[in-house]
Motif scaffolding. Structure first.
Motif, mmCIF file in Angstrom:
data_model
loop_
_atom_site.group_PDB
_atom_site.id
_atom_site.type_symbol
_atom_site.label_atom_id
_atom_site.label_comp_id
_atom_site.label_asym_id
_atom_site.label_seq_id
_atom_site.Cartn_x
_atom_site.Cartn_y
_atom_site.Cartn_z
ATOM 1 N N LEU A 6 7.794 8.990 -11.298
ATOM 2 C CA LEU A 6 6.873 9.853 -10.568
ATOM 3 C C LEU A 6 5.680 9.011 -10.143
ATOM 4 O O LEU A 6 4.970 8.455 -10.984
ATOM 5 C CB LEU A 6 6.409 11.019 -11.455
ATOM 6 C CG LEU A 6 5.280 11.896 -10.898
ATOM 7 C CD1 LEU A 6 5.691 12.575 -9.602
ATOM 8 C CD2 LEU A 6 4.842 12.928 -11.944
ATOM 9 N N VAL A 7 5.471 8.902 -8.840
ATOM 10 C CA VAL A 7 4.357 8.122 -8.302
ATOM 11 C C VAL A 7 3.323 9.078 -7.728
ATOM 12 O O VAL A 7 3.585 9.784 -6.747
ATOM 13 C CB VAL A 7 4.832 7.130 -7.222
ATOM 14 C CG1 VAL A 7 3.643 6.327 -6.694
ATOM 15 C CG2 VAL A 7 5.899 6.197 -7.792
ATOM 16 N N LEU A 8 2.159 9.120 -8.335
ATOM 17 C CA LEU A 8 1.068 9.997 -7.920
ATOM 18 C C LEU A 8 0.068 9.183 -7.096
ATOM 19 O O LEU A 8 -0.404 8.146 -7.543
ATOM 20 C CB LEU A 8 0.386 10.590 -9.153
ATOM 21 C CG LEU A 8 1.307 11.406 -10.069
ATOM 22 C CD1 LEU A 8 0.708 11.549 -11.454
ATOM 23 C CD2 LEU A 8 1.585 12.769 -9.461
ATOM 24 N N GLY A 9 -0.231 9.671 -5.910
ATOM 25 C CA GLY A 9 -1.011 8.863 -4.984
ATOM 26 C C GLY A 9 -0.096 7.896 -4.261
ATOM 27 O O GLY A 9 -0.411 6.724 -4.059
ATOM 28 N N ALA A 10 1.049 8.396 -3.850
ATOM 29 C CA ALA A 10 2.138 7.542 -3.357
ATOM 30 C C ALA A 10 1.886 6.937 -1.992
ATOM 31 O O ALA A 10 2.642 6.062 -1.569
ATOM 32 C CB ALA A 10 3.440 8.351 -3.325
ATOM 33 N N ASN A 11 0.847 7.357 -1.286
ATOM 34 C CA ASN A 11 0.601 6.800 0.039
ATOM 35 C C ASN A 11 -0.297 5.573 0.016
ATOM 36 O O ASN A 11 -0.577 4.985 1.051
ATOM 37 C CB ASN A 11 -0.017 7.849 0.973
ATOM 38 C CG ASN A 11 0.062 7.433 2.437
ATOM 39 O OD1 ASN A 11 1.098 6.994 2.909
ATOM 40 N ND2 ASN A 11 -1.055 7.548 3.150
ATOM 41 N N SER A 12 -0.758 5.167 -1.168
ATOM 42 C CA SER A 12 -1.535 3.936 -1.224
ATOM 43 C C SER A 12 -0.620 2.767 -0.880
ATOM 44 O O SER A 12 0.596 2.825 -1.085
ATOM 45 C CB SER A 12 -2.160 3.740 -2.613
ATOM 46 O OG SER A 12 -1.231 3.187 -3.516
ATOM 47 N N ASP A 13 -1.189 1.691 -0.369
ATOM 48 C CA ASP A 13 -0.380 0.538 0.034
ATOM 49 C C ASP A 13 0.379 -0.052 -1.142
ATOM 50 O O ASP A 13 1.541 -0.447 -1.008
ATOM 51 C CB ASP A 13 -1.274 -0.521 0.683
ATOM 52 C CG ASP A 13 -1.872 -0.036 1.989
ATOM 53 O OD1 ASP A 13 -1.105 0.358 2.880
ATOM 54 O OD2 ASP A 13 -3.104 -0.029 2.119
ATOM 55 N N VAL A 14 -0.267 -0.113 -2.297
ATOM 56 C CA VAL A 14 0.394 -0.642 -3.492
ATOM 57 C C VAL A 14 1.501 0.298 -3.940
ATOM 58 O O VAL A 14 2.606 -0.137 -4.276
ATOM 59 C CB VAL A 14 -0.628 -0.859 -4.624
ATOM 60 C CG1 VAL A 14 0.092 -1.183 -5.939
ATOM 61 C CG2 VAL A 14 -1.592 -1.975 -4.269
ATOM 62 N N ALA A 15 1.217 1.584 -3.952
ATOM 63 C CA ALA A 15 2.210 2.558 -4.416
ATOM 64 C C ALA A 15 3.471 2.521 -3.561
ATOM 65 O O ALA A 15 4.592 2.588 -4.087
ATOM 66 C CB ALA A 15 1.610 3.965 -4.408
ATOM 67 N N LYS A 16 3.316 2.414 -2.252
ATOM 68 C CA LYS A 16 4.492 2.379 -1.378
ATOM 69 C C LYS A 16 5.360 1.156 -1.645
ATOM 70 O O LYS A 16 6.597 1.247 -1.664
ATOM 71 C CB LYS A 16 4.055 2.438 0.091
ATOM 72 C CG LYS A 16 3.572 3.819 0.520
ATOM 73 C CD LYS A 16 3.297 3.913 1.992
ATOM 74 C CE LYS A 16 2.054 3.188 2.401
ATOM 75 N NZ LYS A 16 1.617 3.538 3.777
ATOM 76 N N GLU A 17 4.709 0.022 -1.902
ATOM 77 C CA GLU A 17 5.479 -1.176 -2.224
ATOM 78 C C GLU A 17 6.162 -1.035 -3.581
ATOM 79 O O GLU A 17 7.301 -1.493 -3.771
ATOM 80 C CB GLU A 17 4.569 -2.405 -2.213
ATOM 81 C CG GLU A 17 3.998 -2.753 -0.849
ATOM 82 C CD GLU A 17 5.065 -3.137 0.160
ATOM 83 O OE1 GLU A 17 6.124 -3.654 -0.242
ATOM 84 O OE2 GLU A 17 4.843 -2.919 1.371
ATOM 85 N N ALA A 18 5.486 -0.391 -4.532
ATOM 86 C CA ALA A 18 6.096 -0.165 -5.845
ATOM 87 C C ALA A 18 7.300 0.759 -5.732
ATOM 88 O O ALA A 18 8.329 0.550 -6.386
ATOM 89 C CB ALA A 18 5.063 0.420 -6.809
ATOM 90 N N ILE A 19 7.192 1.772 -4.885
ATOM 91 C CA ILE A 19 8.316 2.692 -4.669
ATOM 92 C C ILE A 19 9.538 1.929 -4.178
ATOM 93 O O ILE A 19 10.655 2.129 -4.664
ATOM 94 C CB ILE A 19 7.920 3.802 -3.668
ATOM 95 C CG1 ILE A 19 6.933 4.762 -4.317
ATOM 96 C CG2 ILE A 19 9.157 4.556 -3.179
ATOM 97 C CD1 ILE A 19 6.295 5.734 -3.354
ATOM 98 N N LEU A 20 9.339 1.037 -3.216
ATOM 99 C CA LEU A 20 10.459 0.255 -2.688
ATOM 100 C C LEU A 20 11.130 -0.571 -3.784
ATOM 101 O O LEU A 20 12.363 -0.665 -3.853
ATOM 102 C CB LEU A 20 9.975 -0.659 -1.564
ATOM 103 C CG LEU A 20 9.472 0.023 -0.286
ATOM 104 C CD1 LEU A 20 8.934 -1.013 0.691
ATOM 105 C CD2 LEU A 20 10.574 0.852 0.365
ATOM 106 N N LEU A 21 10.315 -1.146 -4.659
ATOM 107 C CA LEU A 21 10.870 -1.961 -5.747
ATOM 108 C C LEU A 21 11.619 -1.100 -6.758
ATOM 109 O O LEU A 21 12.695 -1.484 -7.235
ATOM 110 C CB LEU A 21 9.749 -2.739 -6.439
ATOM 111 C CG LEU A 21 9.089 -3.845 -5.612
ATOM 112 C CD1 LEU A 21 7.935 -4.468 -6.392
ATOM 113 C CD2 LEU A 21 10.101 -4.907 -5.224
#
Length: 240
Positions: A6-21
């Motif tokens: 679960l990624v909260l604040g998923a639109n941050s630049d870091v969060a989006k890259e973490a989602i891809l990983l």
């Protein structure tokens, strides 16, 4: 059965890259943010499999909605990443209470609200890790950004206590204490190019988080972190 992040604040630049990983590693990901359309567009450009990704609306400052948000999740998380962020300049924060208050809400109060709901769900017996994206600005008060820094310091201290609280349940808590990141939040700021880190670099540190509580990405920033932490006050007072 694959694990859920679960990624909260998923639109941050870091969060989006973490989602891809996380997706590349085979996780199911719930990307939660107010900016659901932006996340969807970003993921479409990266050809992300919709079978692995759920996009949900989440507002860190809408505390009254957090219970319902969590109850509506398609799966209970194994890993939670809190990456919500908001920033106004220190000069603005000193004269604009709403800007200051929103930083407090996004970085601290919102995190405490939703994370308490998550950890109090005793039916979720597979929760294994909580990661918070904090900042080096929270290590030492500095006259140039102490309002923003104080909200990150509060978040870091909360996570430190949460780590102890969840120790017996074998839930690992990590804090990412990041320096300057090349992102939409820092766009337009006069920052040293040699110290800027890419969001993808921070994301790798998140996804590879081990058992340590404090994770400071980047060799230069590890050094700066130690200097800030132990610098005598008479010298710290001279910092910008």
């Amino acid at each position: 059965m694959s694990k859920t992040v679960l990624v909260l604040g998923a639109n941050s630049d870091v969060a989006k890259e973490a989602i891809l990983l996380y997706l590349k590693k085979g996780y199911q990901v719930i990307a939660a943010s107010r900016s659901t359309a932006e996340i969807a567009t970003f993921m479409e450009t990266r050809n992300v499999s919709i079978q692995q990704l759920t996009i949900s609306y989440f507002d860190a400052t809408a505390f009254e909605t957090h219970e319902q948000f969590y109850a509506s999740l398609p799966a209970k998380p194994h890993i939670v990443l809190y990456a919500a962020g908001f920033q106004v300049t220190n000069e603005q924060a000193l004269v604009d209470w709403q800007g200051s208050f929103r930083m407090m809400q996004v970085h601290y109060a919102g995190a405490v609200s939703i994370l308490h709901i998550i950890i109090n769900d005793r039916e979720n017996d597979h929760l294994e890790r909580i990661i918070g994206l904090s900042s080096l600005s929270g290590v030492r008060g500095r006259k140039s950004n102490f309002v923003y820094g104080s909200t990150k310091a509060a978040f870091t201290q909360y996570l430190a206590g949460l780590r102890q609280y969840l120790f017996a349940r074998k839930v690992t808590v990590n804090v990412i204490v990041a320096g300057y990141i090349r992102s939409k939040m820092t766009a337009g700021l006069d920052l040293p190019a040699s110290l800027l880190m890419e969001p993808s670099f921070i994301a790798r540190e998140i996804v590879q988080a081990g058992s340590r509580f404090t994770i400071v990405p980047g060799i230069k920033w590890k050094f700066i972190h130690q200097v800030l932490k132990y610098m005598p006050e008479r010298l710290a007072a001279r910092l910008p």
